[in-house]
Design a protein around this motif. Structure first.
Motif, PDB file in Angstrom:
ATOM      1  N   ALA A   1       0.841  -1.211   0.000  1.00  0.00           N
ATOM      2  CA  ALA A   1       0.000   0.000   0.000  1.00  0.00           C
ATOM      3  C   ALA A   1       0.872   1.256   0.000  1.00  0.00           C
ATOM      4  N   ARG A   2       1.968   1.188   0.715  1.00  0.00           N
ATOM      5  CA  ARG A   2       2.883   2.332   0.801  1.00  0.00           C
ATOM      6  C   ARG A   2       3.455   2.680  -0.578  1.00  0.00           C
ATOM      7  N   GLU A   3       3.916   1.623  -1.275  1.00  0.00           N
ATOM      8  CA  GLU A   3       4.487   1.832  -2.619  1.00  0.00           C
ATOM      9  C   GLU A   3       3.412   2.323  -3.588  1.00  0.00           C
ATOM     10  N   LEU A   4       2.250   1.751  -3.427  1.00  0.00           N
ATOM     11  CA  LEU A   4       1.158   2.090  -4.335  1.00  0.00           C
ATOM     12  C   LEU A   4       0.769   3.568  -4.261  1.00  0.00           C
ATOM     13  N   VAL A   5       0.571   4.061  -3.035  1.00  0.00           N
ATOM     14  CA  VAL A   5       0.141   5.469  -2.926  1.00  0.00           C
ATOM     15  C   VAL A   5       1.313   6.425  -3.190  1.00  0.00           C
ATOM     16  N   ARG A   6       2.530   5.915  -3.003  1.00  0.00           N
ATOM     17  CA  ARG A   6       3.694   6.765  -3.283  1.00  0.00           C
ATOM     18  C   ARG A   6       3.766   7.086  -4.782  1.00  0.00           C
ATOM     19  N   ASN A   7       3.322   6.133  -5.595  1.00  0.00           N
ATOM     20  CA  ASN A   7       3.459   6.305  -7.045  1.00  0.00           C
ATOM     21  C   ASN A   7       2.139   6.570  -7.769  1.00  0.00           C
ATOM     22  N   ALA A   8       1.032   6.577  -7.029  1.00  0.00           N
ATOM     23  CA  ALA A   8      -0.281   6.677  -7.693  1.00  0.00           C
ATOM     24  C   ALA A   8      -0.522   8.060  -8.278  1.00  0.00           C
ATOM     25  N   ASP A   9      -1.336   8.097  -9.349  1.00  0.00           N
ATOM     26  CA  ASP A   9      -1.813   9.372  -9.875  1.00  0.00           C
ATOM     27  C   ASP A   9      -3.037   9.749  -9.025  1.00  0.00           C
ATOM     28  N   LEU A  10      -2.804  10.586  -8.039  1.00  0.00           N
ATOM     29  CA  LEU A  10      -3.866  10.857  -7.067  1.00  0.00           C
ATOM     30  C   LEU A  10      -5.013  11.673  -7.655  1.00  0.00           C
ATOM     31  N   SER A  11      -4.774  12.280  -8.822  1.00  0.00           N
ATOM     32  CA  SER A  11      -5.858  13.074  -9.412  1.00  0.00           C
ATOM     33  C   SER A  11      -7.010  12.170  -9.862  1.00  0.00           C
TER      34      SER A  11
END
Ligand SMILES: Nc1ncnc2c1ncn2[C@@H]1O[C@H](COP(=O)(O)OP(=O)(O)OP(=O)(O)O)[C@@H](O)[C@H]1O
Length: 535
Positions: A188-198
């Motif tokens: 989850a940490r890696e995922l949100v670190r690299n996610a396109d949050l828009s």
């Protein structure tokens, strides 16, 4: 009520089409009155369904091609009452009507859709903008919600919770979402670190607190951390502790809820989509790494129980009870130094006892005397206060600390600023600092905590407490009454920052239930820096 905004129509029951109802939609409720029929309904009694309890409403055509009627379904989750009248969790109630204005199937569907839109719109208006000084805004659900599920959390039941009540309620509330199951630690940490949050309107965690800890730290590791950490976060209890979920429920001022009741309550709040500010704590370890916490910092008894009880994970929340009893049997003390910056309103009083009104300074005088003694010594050495603490280290650690404004911490090797309170070096049974009311579903450690009060609620128990007295404290924490137990070994303070220097070695320190490097540690709360879907 403005009568001009009322909608009124006659529908029949969806099952048989024979019972006739007069249905009225006002700004606050859907009122259903039976026309003719049983005496109860004849006497003018109407069923009043509060729109504040409504998560959604849908219109659809009949599955039977020959049936020209449309159907209207409204989903309510009112609070159940126990036989004493006390609130006892939410329960699902679906109301389904047959809409038949004529033989034109399209016109019937349009009428049902008009009602569904009106119910949804008014249900979404039934929210408070401000409660107890906490300002709420609404999640923009035009984008999808990321739902992160840890299939291993708790007793491994998180996926079945998702496919059961969670998916059902999200569908009723028409919340489009994407399910992501985590495959390993730090996924989850890696995922949100690299996610396109828009792409996401919110990140929802169906798991224990450990997964949210990963998400918050992943967000803070991003280049755009300042914006990323404002992403609304939601929590659904799927772990064994579920501290934040229990706290979020507690803030609604509803009665206690455990297990599936707690899940329904949190999922209901998620569907309502109100967002409030959430405090974030920056934690600094002696070797340099910096963590971000939303929940707790523990040393001694509580940290030991948390880590030692991992092996009883299969029994769910009971693991804490088993762990507590085992640790009580081999009760030990931990030597160390503690210093903290009292919260502004606390700094006038020397300490907050468990019953401040009746015993303003009865219980904790020894530590108060020691505080002023050591503080004087300290102030002779340094003319630096928390408000004007400057970074006098070139380490990366201090560059990182610039991430959040208003640093209150001095480097761990240096004395704390002069406006801090320094406890004498002593033996503790436990030191616990929390941001929220609950540390587990049945452990209400700081009943007055609020999600953005800007405080760390510091509790510590000093050596000398007997086993029965410590057990009584933990039992009292079930209802949050431990602060009124008048236990002379329990000290409670609201603080903005703290430093803990363990002398006893080895030992365990946890941050949000995760074990971190053992050694000196500092923490500072940042008021309302993140956002949580609350209610
Ligand atoms: N698929 C997975 N397999 C193994 N571990 C995982 C997986 N996904 C996440 N994790 C890790 O599991 C740890 C514990 O998760 P989580 O906090 O969600 O559950 P819990 O410990 O049961 O709940 P609580 O924190 O409330 O006690 C987290 O540190 C997380 O990194």
């Amino acid at each position: 009520m403005d009568r001009a905004t009322e909608l009124r129509a006659e529908f029949t029951d969806a099952a048989t089409g024979r019972l006739r109802f007069s249905v009225t939609l006002t700004d606050s409720c859907l009122s259903v009155r039976k026309i003719g029929g049983s005496p109860v309904w004849q006497h003018g009694h109407a069923l009043e369904l509060g729109l504040g309890d409504c998560v959604g409403c849908r219109a659809c055509r009949s599955e039977d091609e020959a049936d020209t009627a449309a159907y209207l379904s409204a989903y309510f989750y009112p609070v159940r009452r126990s036989w004493t009248g006390a609130p006892a969790g939410r329960q699902r109630v679906e109301h389904r009507f047959r809409v038949l204005t004529g033989e034109d199937a399209r016109a019937n569907l349009e009428e049902a859709e008009r009602w569904a839109r009106a119910v949804r719109h008014r249900a979404s208006q039934r929210v408070q903008g401000l409660r107890d000084g906490v300002e709420f805004s609404r999640v923009c659900v035009s984008r999808s919600v990321m739902v992160l599920v840890n299939p291993q959390s708790g007793r491994g039941q998180a996926m079945s919770l998702y496919t059961g009540p969670v998916l059902s309620m999200l569908t009723e509330a028409n919340i489009s979402h994407t399910l992501i199951t985590t495959e390993h630690q730090n996924h989850a940490r890696e995922l949100v670190r690299n996610a396109d949050l828009s792409q996401w309107s919110a990140i929802v965690i169906l798991s224990g607190d450990g997964l949210l800890f990963e998400v918050i730290n992943g967000l803070m590791e991003r280049e755009d951390w300042d914006e990323a950490i404002r992403t609304p976060l939601g929590i659904l209890p799927g772990g064994s502790g579920n501290a934040l979920a229990a706290s979020v429920h507690h803030y609604t001022q509803a009665g206690p809820a455990l297990g599936e009741d707690l899940l329904l309550s949190c999922c209901f709040l998620l569907c309502k989509g109100l967002v409030c500010p959430l405090d974030i704590v920056s934690v600094r370890l002696s070797s340099g790494p910096r963590l971000f916490s939303f929940l707790s910092l523990a040393w001694g008894f509580v940290a030991d129980v948390d880590i030692e009880s991992e092996r009883f994970r299969h029994v769910g929340a009971m693991r804490f009870l088993v762990g507590t009893l085992l640790r009580l049997a081999s009760l030990r003390t931990y030597q160390g130094r503690l210093a903290f910056l009292p919260a502004r309103e606390d700094s006038k009083s020397s300490s907050i006892s468990s019953s401040p009104a009746s015993h303003p300074r009865s219980l904790f005088c020894p530590s108060v005397q020691c505080i002023s003694h050591v503080q004087r010594q300290n102030s002779n050495q340094h003319e630096c206060t928390s408000e004007n603490t400057r970074h006098n280290s070139n380490s990366d650690d201090f560059l990182l600390s610039e991430k959040l404004p208003g640093n209150l911490l001095s480097p761990i090797g240096d004395p704390v600023p002069t406006d801090w309170t320094i406890e004498k070096e002593q033996d503790f049974v436990l030191v616990l600092a929390t941001c929220h009311s609950h540390l587990a579903e049945e452990l209400m450690v700081s009943p007055d905590a609020q999600p953005d009060d800007g405080h760390l609620h510091l509790l510590y128990v000093t050596a000398g407490i007997s086993r029965p007295a410590l057990l009584r404290l933990f039992l009292a924490m079930e209802k949050g009454t431990h602060l009124t137990c008048e236990c002379p070994h329990l000290i409670y303070r609201r603080v903005r920052a703290l430093r803990l220097e363990p002398i006893t070695k080895p030992g365990v320190i946890t941050v949000d239930g995760e074990q971190v490097e053992y050694g000196p540690i500092q923490a500072q709360v940042h008021k309302g820096y993140a956002r949580i879907i609350c209610g």
